[in-house]
Design a protein around this motif. Sequence first.
Motif, PDB file in Angstrom:
ATOM      1  N   PRO A   8       0.308  -0.834  -0.540  1.00 42.03           N
ATOM      2  CA  PRO A   8       0.002  -0.118   0.302  1.00 42.03           C
ATOM      3  C   PRO A   8       0.644   0.744   0.208  1.00 42.03           C
ATOM      4  CG  PRO A   8       0.061  -0.872   1.631  1.00 42.03           C
ATOM      5  CD  PRO A   8       0.474  -1.657   1.390  1.00 42.03           C
ATOM      6  N   TRP A   9       2.386   1.192  -0.051  1.00 44.48           N
ATOM      7  CA  TRP A   9       2.502   2.163  -0.132  1.00 44.48           C
ATOM      8  C   TRP A   9       3.229   2.844  -1.924  1.00 44.48           C
ATOM      9  CZ3 TRP A   9       4.606  -2.437   2.107  1.00 44.48           C
ATOM     10  CH2 TRP A   9       5.123  -2.853   0.868  1.00 44.48           C
ATOM     11  N   ARG A  10       2.720   4.720  -1.475  1.00 45.56           N
ATOM     12  CA  ARG A  10       3.561   5.113  -2.498  1.00 45.56           C
ATOM     13  C   ARG A  10       4.434   6.092  -2.833  1.00 45.56           C
ATOM     14  NH1 ARG A  10       1.149   1.124  -3.762  1.00 45.56           N
ATOM     15  NH2 ARG A  10      -0.718   0.912  -4.708  1.00 45.56           N
ATOM     16  N   LEU A  11       5.898   6.703  -3.547  1.00 41.77           N
ATOM     17  CA  LEU A  11       6.704   6.918  -3.458  1.00 41.77           C
ATOM     18  C   LEU A  11       6.463   8.381  -4.070  1.00 41.77           C
ATOM     19  CD1 LEU A  11       8.490   3.919  -3.920  1.00 41.77           C
ATOM     20  CD2 LEU A  11       7.396   4.935  -1.633  1.00 41.77           C
ATOM     21  N   VAL A  12       7.264   9.180  -4.073  1.00 37.66           N
ATOM     22  CA  VAL A  12       7.719   9.976  -4.374  1.00 37.66           C
ATOM     23  C   VAL A  12       9.515  10.731  -4.244  1.00 37.66           C
ATOM     24  CG1 VAL A  12       7.173  13.212  -4.824  1.00 37.66           C
ATOM     25  CG2 VAL A  12       5.246  11.641  -3.733  1.00 37.66           C
ATOM     26  N   ILE A  13       9.979  10.538  -5.313  1.00 40.82           N
ATOM     27  CA  ILE A  13      11.528  10.876  -5.051  1.00 40.82           C
ATOM     28  C   ILE A  13      11.532  12.549  -5.693  1.00 40.82           C
ATOM     29  CG2 ILE A  13      14.130  10.685  -5.975  1.00 40.82           C
ATOM     30  CD1 ILE A  13      12.246   8.176  -5.100  1.00 40.82           C
ATOM     31  N   VAL A  14      12.570  13.057  -4.474  1.00 44.18           N
ATOM     32  CA  VAL A  14      12.950  15.102  -4.314  1.00 44.18           C
ATOM     33  C   VAL A  14      13.877  14.992  -4.735  1.00 44.18           C
ATOM     34  CG1 VAL A  14      11.327  17.277  -3.725  1.00 44.18           C
ATOM     35  CG2 VAL A  14       9.638  14.813  -3.763  1.00 44.18           C
ATOM     36  N   ARG A  15      14.517  15.210  -6.357  1.00 45.49           N
ATOM     37  CA  ARG A  15      15.345  15.972  -6.106  1.00 45.49           C
ATOM     38  C   ARG A  15      15.483  17.082  -6.275  1.00 45.49           C
ATOM     39  NH1 ARG A  15      19.336  11.954  -7.985  1.00 45.49           N
ATOM     40  NH2 ARG A  15      18.511  10.215  -8.637  1.00 45.49           N
ATOM     41  N   ASP A  16      14.859  18.194  -6.802  1.00 48.57           N
ATOM     42  CA  ASP A  16      14.359  19.121  -6.725  1.00 48.57           C
ATOM     43  C   ASP A  16      14.521  20.544  -5.492  1.00 48.57           C
ATOM     44  OD1 ASP A  16      12.384  21.602  -7.053  1.00 48.57           O
ATOM     45  OD2 ASP A  16      13.387  21.972  -9.221  1.00 48.57           O
ATOM     46  N   ARG A  17      15.310  21.406  -5.244  1.00 41.71           N
ATOM     47  CA  ARG A  17      15.384  21.500  -4.338  1.00 41.71           C
ATOM     48  C   ARG A  17      13.894  22.689  -4.110  1.00 41.71           C
ATOM     49  NH1 ARG A  17      17.398  18.331  -1.975  1.00 41.71           N
ATOM     50  NH2 ARG A  17      17.101  20.270  -0.091  1.00 41.71           N
ATOM     51  N   GLU A  18      13.623  23.559  -4.438  1.00 40.55           N
ATOM     52  CA  GLU A  18      12.517  24.035  -4.235  1.00 40.55           C
ATOM     53  C   GLU A  18      11.099  23.019  -4.406  1.00 40.55           C
ATOM     54  OE1 GLU A  18      12.871  27.686  -4.013  1.00 40.55           O
ATOM     55  OE2 GLU A  18      14.458  27.693  -4.808  1.00 40.55           O
ATOM     56  N   LYS A  19      11.371  21.997  -4.761  1.00 41.88           N
ATOM     57  CA  LYS A  19      10.336  21.192  -3.894  1.00 41.88           C
ATOM     58  C   LYS A  19      10.588  21.313  -3.055  1.00 41.88           C
ATOM     59  CE  LYS A  19       8.326  20.228  -8.615  1.00 41.88           C
ATOM     60  NZ  LYS A  19       8.293  19.243  -9.618  1.00 41.88           N
ATOM     61  N   ALA A  20      11.958  20.584  -2.618  1.00 43.22           N
ATOM     62  CA  ALA A  20      12.153  19.859  -0.830  1.00 43.22           C
ATOM     63  C   ALA A  20      11.674  21.320  -0.326  1.00 43.22           C
ATOM     64  CB  ALA A  20      14.235  19.522  -1.003  1.00 43.22           C
ATOM     65  N   LYS A  21      12.012  22.775  -0.221  1.00 43.17           N
ATOM     66  CA  LYS A  21      11.456  23.674   0.191  1.00 43.17           C
ATOM     67  C   LYS A  21      10.303  23.856   0.880  1.00 43.17           C
ATOM     68  CE  LYS A  21      16.100  25.995  -0.301  1.00 43.17           C
ATOM     69  NZ  LYS A  21      16.882  27.879  -1.273  1.00 43.17           N
ATOM     70  N   GLY A  22       9.621  23.623  -0.362  1.00 39.89           N
ATOM     71  CA  GLY A  22       8.454  23.730  -0.214  1.00 39.89           C
ATOM     72  C   GLY A  22       7.861  22.856   0.889  1.00 39.89           C
ATOM     73  N   LEU A  23       8.576  21.253   0.650  1.00 40.37           N
ATOM     74  CA  LEU A  23       8.089  19.981   1.455  1.00 40.37           C
ATOM     75  C   LEU A  23       8.245  20.687   2.869  1.00 40.37           C
ATOM     76  CD1 LEU A  23       8.407  17.397  -0.900  1.00 40.37           C
ATOM     77  CD2 LEU A  23       6.231  18.072   0.041  1.00 40.37           C
ATOM     78  N   ALA A  24       9.685  21.218   2.963  1.00 36.27           N
ATOM     79  CA  ALA A  24      10.106  21.949   4.308  1.00 36.27           C
ATOM     80  C   ALA A  24       8.858  22.303   5.382  1.00 36.27           C
ATOM     81  CB  ALA A  24      11.489  21.969   4.604  1.00 36.27           C
ATOM     82  N   THR A  25       8.059  23.116   4.673  1.00 35.17           N
ATOM     83  CA  THR A  25       7.424  24.323   5.210  1.00 35.17           C
ATOM     84  C   THR A  25       6.365  23.120   6.383  1.00 35.17           C
ATOM     85  OG1 THR A  25       5.755  24.422   3.488  1.00 35.17           O
ATOM     86  CG2 THR A  25       7.907  25.949   4.037  1.00 35.17           C
ATOM     87  N   LEU A  26       6.131  22.086   5.453  1.00 40.03           N
ATOM     88  CA  LEU A  26       4.929  21.368   6.361  1.00 40.03           C
ATOM     89  C   LEU A  26       5.931  20.350   7.547  1.00 40.03           C
ATOM     90  CD1 LEU A  26       4.155  19.588   2.411  1.00 40.03           C
ATOM     91  CD2 LEU A  26       2.649  21.946   4.271  1.00 40.03           C
ATOM     92  N   THR A  27       6.168  20.616   8.121  1.00 40.12           N
ATOM     93  CA  THR A  27       7.179  19.630   8.922  1.00 40.12           C
ATOM     94  C   THR A  27       7.812  20.444   9.720  1.00 40.12           C
ATOM     95  OG1 THR A  27       8.718  17.506   9.298  1.00 40.12           O
ATOM     96  CG2 THR A  27       9.470  18.565   7.131  1.00 40.12           C
ATOM     97  N   ARG A  28       8.464  19.962  11.163  1.00 40.25           N
ATOM     98  CA  ARG A  28       8.688  20.784  12.237  1.00 40.25           C
ATOM     99  C   ARG A  28      10.016  20.052  12.428  1.00 40.25           C
ATOM    100  NH1 ARG A  28       6.968  17.677  17.833  1.00 40.25           N
ATOM    101  NH2 ARG A  28       5.541  16.298  16.425  1.00 40.25           N
ATOM    102  N   TYR A  29      10.821  19.059  11.047  1.00 34.66           N
ATOM    103  CA  TYR A  29      12.103  18.737  10.816  1.00 34.66           C
ATOM    104  C   TYR A  29      12.173  19.885   9.622  1.00 34.66           C
ATOM    105  CZ  TYR A  29      11.198  15.034  13.841  1.00 34.66           C
ATOM    106  OH  TYR A  29      10.274  14.882  14.970  1.00 34.66           O
ATOM    107  N   SER A  30      11.951  20.840   9.486  1.00 31.48           N
ATOM    108  CA  SER A  30      12.258  21.685   8.036  1.00 31.48           C
ATOM    109  C   SER A  30      13.914  21.531   7.219  1.00 31.48           C
ATOM    110  CB  SER A  30      11.678  22.503   8.098  1.00 31.48           C
ATOM    111  OG  SER A  30      12.453  23.968   8.952  1.00 31.48           O
TER     112      SER A  30
END
Length: 109
Positions: A44-66
Amino acid sequence: MEVEEAIRTRRSVRVFSQEGVSEEIIEALLDAGRWAPSGLNNQPWRLVIVRDREKAKGLATLTRYSSTVKGAPLLIAVFLDHDSSYDREKDIMSVGAFIQNLLLAAHSR
């Protein structure tokens, strides 16, 4: 590396080199994850591979582990696919097993 040694010596890393990760290594890690047990083998797992730094920065705003997310040269986001899930609790455990397999495979490398 023996399995027991990998289990005992694996640690969470929060500081990363900026060295790239090859497609071959990514595929090997994902393959190790795919061997995780899942009820009815529904995987049941699905994956997203993120290499793009701008996308990573966007994801970082969603966690306390930014700061950890921003510092990683590669992110592998793992999600539970509710549409393929047959038992939420069991499937959450399967996703955890997938992640553990991937982490142990990464550590062994």
